[in-house]
Design a protein around this motif. Sequence first.
Motif, PDB file in Angstrom:
ATOM      1  N   ASN A 120       0.927  -1.168  -0.064  1.00  0.00           N
ATOM      2  CA  ASN A 120      -0.210  -0.003   0.013  1.00  0.00           C
ATOM      3  C   ASN A 120       0.845   1.208  -0.037  1.00  0.00           C
ATOM      4  O   ASN A 120       1.079   1.801   1.017  1.00  0.00           O
ATOM      5  CB  ASN A 120      -1.115   0.033   1.220  1.00  0.00           C
ATOM      6  N   PRO A 121       1.524   1.449  -1.019  1.00  0.00           N
ATOM      7  CA  PRO A 121       2.423   2.538  -1.360  1.00  0.00           C
ATOM      8  C   PRO A 121       1.721   4.049  -0.975  1.00  0.00           C
ATOM      9  O   PRO A 121       2.512   5.060  -1.498  1.00  0.00           O
ATOM     10  CB  PRO A 121       2.874   2.650  -2.668  1.00  0.00           C
ATOM     11  N   THR A 122       0.580   4.257  -0.974  1.00  0.00           N
ATOM     12  CA  THR A 122      -0.202   5.470  -0.876  1.00  0.00           C
ATOM     13  C   THR A 122      -1.400   5.441   0.016  1.00  0.00           C
ATOM     14  O   THR A 122      -1.722   4.496   0.301  1.00  0.00           O
ATOM     15  CB  THR A 122      -0.705   5.969  -2.539  1.00  0.00           C
ATOM     16  N   THR A 123      -1.620   6.765   0.184  1.00  0.00           N
ATOM     17  CA  THR A 123      -2.908   6.792   1.043  1.00  0.00           C
ATOM     18  C   THR A 123      -3.843   7.804   0.255  1.00  0.00           C
ATOM     19  O   THR A 123      -3.332   8.925  -0.289  1.00  0.00           O
ATOM     20  CB  THR A 123      -2.479   7.388   2.616  1.00  0.00           C
ATOM     21  N   GLY A 124      -5.205   8.070   0.736  1.00  0.00           N
ATOM     22  CA  GLY A 124      -5.879   9.006  -0.058  1.00  0.00           C
ATOM     23  C   GLY A 124      -7.172   8.340  -0.704  1.00  0.00           C
ATOM     24  O   GLY A 124      -7.188   7.003  -0.831  1.00  0.00           O
ATOM     25  N   PRO A 125      -8.013   9.174  -1.102  1.00  0.00           N
ATOM     26  CA  PRO A 125      -9.159   8.588  -1.757  1.00  0.00           C
ATOM     27  C   PRO A 125      -9.073   7.789  -3.166  1.00  0.00           C
ATOM     28  O   PRO A 125      -7.892   8.110  -3.549  1.00  0.00           O
ATOM     29  CB  PRO A 125     -10.330   9.896  -1.964  1.00  0.00           C
ATOM     30  N   VAL A 126      -9.844   6.936  -3.416  1.00  0.00           N
ATOM     31  CA  VAL A 126      -9.657   6.047  -4.500  1.00  0.00           C
ATOM     32  C   VAL A 126      -9.233   6.911  -5.619  1.00  0.00           C
ATOM     33  O   VAL A 126      -8.591   6.462  -6.506  1.00  0.00           O
ATOM     34  CB  VAL A 126     -10.744   5.016  -4.704  1.00  0.00           C
ATOM     35  N   LEU A 127     -10.009   7.931  -6.149  1.00  0.00           N
ATOM     36  CA  LEU A 127     -10.129   8.503  -7.252  1.00  0.00           C
ATOM     37  C   LEU A 127      -8.732   9.334  -7.355  1.00  0.00           C
ATOM     38  O   LEU A 127      -8.834  10.126  -8.361  1.00  0.00           O
ATOM     39  CB  LEU A 127     -11.131   9.178  -7.626  1.00  0.00           C
ATOM     40  N   ASP A 128      -8.283   9.528  -6.338  1.00  0.00           N
ATOM     41  CA  ASP A 128      -6.984  10.590  -6.364  1.00  0.00           C
ATOM     42  C   ASP A 128      -5.782   9.674  -6.459  1.00  0.00           C
ATOM     43  O   ASP A 128      -4.647  10.287  -6.563  1.00  0.00           O
ATOM     44  CB  ASP A 128      -6.862  11.168  -4.963  1.00  0.00           C
ATOM     45  N   CYS A 129      -5.873   8.357  -6.690  1.00  0.00           N
ATOM     46  CA  CYS A 129      -4.621   7.408  -6.672  1.00  0.00           C
ATOM     47  C   CYS A 129      -4.169   7.686  -8.235  1.00  0.00           C
ATOM     48  O   CYS A 129      -4.787   7.491  -9.420  1.00  0.00           O
ATOM     49  CB  CYS A 129      -5.097   5.969  -6.518  1.00  0.00           C
ATOM     50  N   ASP A 130      -2.724   7.769  -8.061  1.00  0.00           N
ATOM     51  CA  ASP A 130      -1.866   8.135  -9.629  1.00  0.00           C
ATOM     52  C   ASP A 130      -2.237   6.539 -10.288  1.00  0.00           C
ATOM     53  O   ASP A 130      -2.249   5.609  -9.646  1.00  0.00           O
ATOM     54  CB  ASP A 130      -0.652   8.373  -9.162  1.00  0.00           C
ATOM     55  N   GLU A 131      -2.071   6.675 -11.518  1.00  0.00           N
ATOM     56  CA  GLU A 131      -2.158   5.372 -12.281  1.00  0.00           C
ATOM     57  C   GLU A 131      -0.998   4.425 -12.095  1.00  0.00           C
ATOM     58  O   GLU A 131      -1.291   3.175 -11.917  1.00  0.00           O
ATOM     59  CB  GLU A 131      -2.250   5.644 -13.864  1.00  0.00           C
ATOM     60  N   SER A 132      -0.059   4.966 -11.880  1.00  0.00           N
ATOM     61  CA  SER A 132       1.115   4.098 -11.516  1.00  0.00           C
ATOM     62  C   SER A 132       1.326   3.524 -10.375  1.00  0.00           C
ATOM     63  O   SER A 132       1.391   2.203 -10.297  1.00  0.00           O
ATOM     64  CB  SER A 132       2.491   4.730 -11.924  1.00  0.00           C
ATOM     65  N   VAL A 133       0.610   4.010  -9.479  1.00  0.00           N
ATOM     66  CA  VAL A 133       0.617   3.399  -8.016  1.00  0.00           C
ATOM     67  C   VAL A 133      -0.565   2.378  -7.898  1.00  0.00           C
ATOM     68  O   VAL A 133      -0.589   1.457  -7.348  1.00  0.00           O
ATOM     69  CB  VAL A 133       0.114   4.691  -6.890  1.00  0.00           C
ATOM     70  N   TRP A 134      -1.873   2.735  -8.676  1.00  0.00           N
ATOM     71  CA  TRP A 134      -2.913   1.759  -8.960  1.00  0.00           C
ATOM     72  C   TRP A 134      -2.201   0.373  -9.561  1.00  0.00           C
ATOM     73  O   TRP A 134      -2.560  -0.548  -8.966  1.00  0.00           O
ATOM     74  CB  TRP A 134      -3.715   2.230  -9.662  1.00  0.00           C
ATOM     75  N   ASP A 135      -1.474   0.513 -10.692  1.00  0.00           N
ATOM     76  CA  ASP A 135      -0.827  -0.620 -11.146  1.00  0.00           C
ATOM     77  C   ASP A 135      -0.133  -1.455 -10.335  1.00  0.00           C
ATOM     78  O   ASP A 135      -0.148  -2.634 -10.317  1.00  0.00           O
ATOM     79  CB  ASP A 135      -0.124  -0.132 -12.288  1.00  0.00           C
ATOM     80  N   LYS A 136       0.846  -0.764  -9.499  1.00  0.00           N
ATOM     81  CA  LYS A 136       1.783  -1.536  -8.690  1.00  0.00           C
ATOM     82  C   LYS A 136       0.709  -2.252  -7.477  1.00  0.00           C
ATOM     83  O   LYS A 136       1.205  -3.240  -7.265  1.00  0.00           O
ATOM     84  CB  LYS A 136       2.603  -0.400  -7.829  1.00  0.00           C
ATOM     85  N   ILE A 137      -0.102  -1.478  -6.992  1.00  0.00           N
ATOM     86  CA  ILE A 137      -0.988  -2.035  -5.763  1.00  0.00           C
ATOM     87  C   ILE A 137      -1.796  -3.351  -6.542  1.00  0.00           C
ATOM     88  O   ILE A 137      -1.702  -4.523  -5.983  1.00  0.00           O
ATOM     89  CB  ILE A 137      -2.254  -1.104  -5.331  1.00  0.00           C
ATOM     90  N   PHE A 138      -2.209  -3.289  -7.543  1.00  0.00           N
ATOM     91  CA  PHE A 138      -2.977  -4.499  -8.493  1.00  0.00           C
ATOM     92  C   PHE A 138      -2.064  -5.436  -8.630  1.00  0.00           C
ATOM     93  O   PHE A 138      -2.433  -6.825  -8.826  1.00  0.00           O
ATOM     94  CB  PHE A 138      -4.022  -3.983  -9.233  1.00  0.00           C
ATOM     95  N   GLU A 139      -0.926  -5.225  -9.198  1.00  0.00           N
ATOM     96  CA  GLU A 139       0.139  -6.082  -9.510  1.00  0.00           C
ATOM     97  C   GLU A 139       0.523  -7.131  -8.236  1.00  0.00           C
ATOM     98  O   GLU A 139       0.668  -8.252  -8.629  1.00  0.00           O
ATOM     99  CB  GLU A 139       1.243  -5.502  -9.951  1.00  0.00           C
ATOM    100  N   ILE A 140       0.709  -6.476  -7.251  1.00  0.00           N
ATOM    101  CA  ILE A 140       1.046  -7.375  -6.029  1.00  0.00           C
ATOM    102  C   ILE A 140      -0.192  -7.726  -5.540  1.00  0.00           C
ATOM    103  O   ILE A 140      -0.076  -9.219  -5.053  1.00  0.00           O
ATOM    104  CB  ILE A 140       1.840  -6.493  -5.153  1.00  0.00           C
ATOM    105  N   ASN A 141      -1.168  -7.107  -5.028  1.00  0.00           N
ATOM    106  CA  ASN A 141      -2.153  -7.604  -4.245  1.00  0.00           C
ATOM    107  C   ASN A 141      -3.103  -8.370  -4.892  1.00  0.00           C
ATOM    108  O   ASN A 141      -3.819  -9.292  -4.153  1.00  0.00           O
ATOM    109  CB  ASN A 141      -3.021  -6.300  -3.763  1.00  0.00           C
ATOM    110  N   VAL A 142      -3.261  -8.361  -6.329  1.00  0.00           N
ATOM    111  CA  VAL A 142      -4.242  -9.004  -6.789  1.00  0.00           C
ATOM    112  C   VAL A 142      -3.715 -10.146  -8.164  1.00  0.00           C
ATOM    113  O   VAL A 142      -3.846 -11.525  -8.077  1.00  0.00           O
ATOM    114  CB  VAL A 142      -5.426  -8.406  -7.678  1.00  0.00           C
ATOM    115  N   LYS A 143      -2.967  -9.437  -8.723  1.00  0.00           N
ATOM    116  CA  LYS A 143      -2.233 -10.187  -9.959  1.00  0.00           C
ATOM    117  C   LYS A 143      -1.419 -11.277  -9.391  1.00  0.00           C
ATOM    118  O   LYS A 143      -1.597 -12.248  -9.993  1.00  0.00           O
ATOM    119  CB  LYS A 143      -1.358  -9.302 -11.055  1.00  0.00           C
TER     120      LYS A 143
END
Length: 278
Positions: A120-143
Amino acid sequence: MLLSKISSLKTAASFASNTIRNMSNIPKNRLEGKVAVVTASTEGIGYAIARRLAQEGAKVILSSRKQNNVDSAVSKLTAEGLNVTGIVCHVAKAEDRKKVFNEADKLGGLDILVSNAAVNPTTGPVLDCDESVWDKIFEINVKAAFLLAKEGVPLIRKRGGGSIVFISSIAGFHPMPLLGAYSVSKTALLGLTKAAATDLACENITVNCIAPGVVKTKFAEYLTGNEAVSDHALTMIPMNRFGVPEDISGIVAFLASEDARYITGETIIAAGGMSSRL
């Protein structure tokens, strides 16, 4: 406020004491002969899970991204007389996942897979998340969780069945404003659990999920380590205490045992009574 805090501290101290005292009640042979892989297992919840599975008789492969963390965890657990080995594994790297499963194959196969790694490299509302951070979270947590299951299943099939356990979060049910993208990734694991369980049910492979609440670990220090934040967090927990890793490890051991052979596709919420409705 002071009386409430004192009461909370007494509750936590009493629970910790009871946890230590009840360690002697852990089943010793429920997982005898089984081989387990637990990702991100050199500290926190993952470490507690690896320890508990080994205490119940399993051969456990620990993993972490850093060799010194692996060495330290293996040293501690082998000093307790537990049957564990360790290997470096960054779950997003195919070559690392392959090494882990090769190690399991050397030990006889794979019976239990626990996917615990998360970021979880970031904090804040979901729609404030940077695309690169979103990709990182989903790469590890889901993919990575998906790929671990996909690549581990052939080994489990060779053993005639087994168990897969995904570690989600209470945030997957009740999204937290400061954990927007992380919460969504943990919701995705609930769906992965259901879909994989349906596919594998006829092969004697169970797939279940655990959604911990706020557990006192390094990962959750932002909630448990700051007095003002922790006081507010405790108001949302009817049990009036944060969880400890051992609250989660026993559930994993149960799901991996024959006692849970007729349970699949389910998510067990271990959150001290926190709200958990989607």
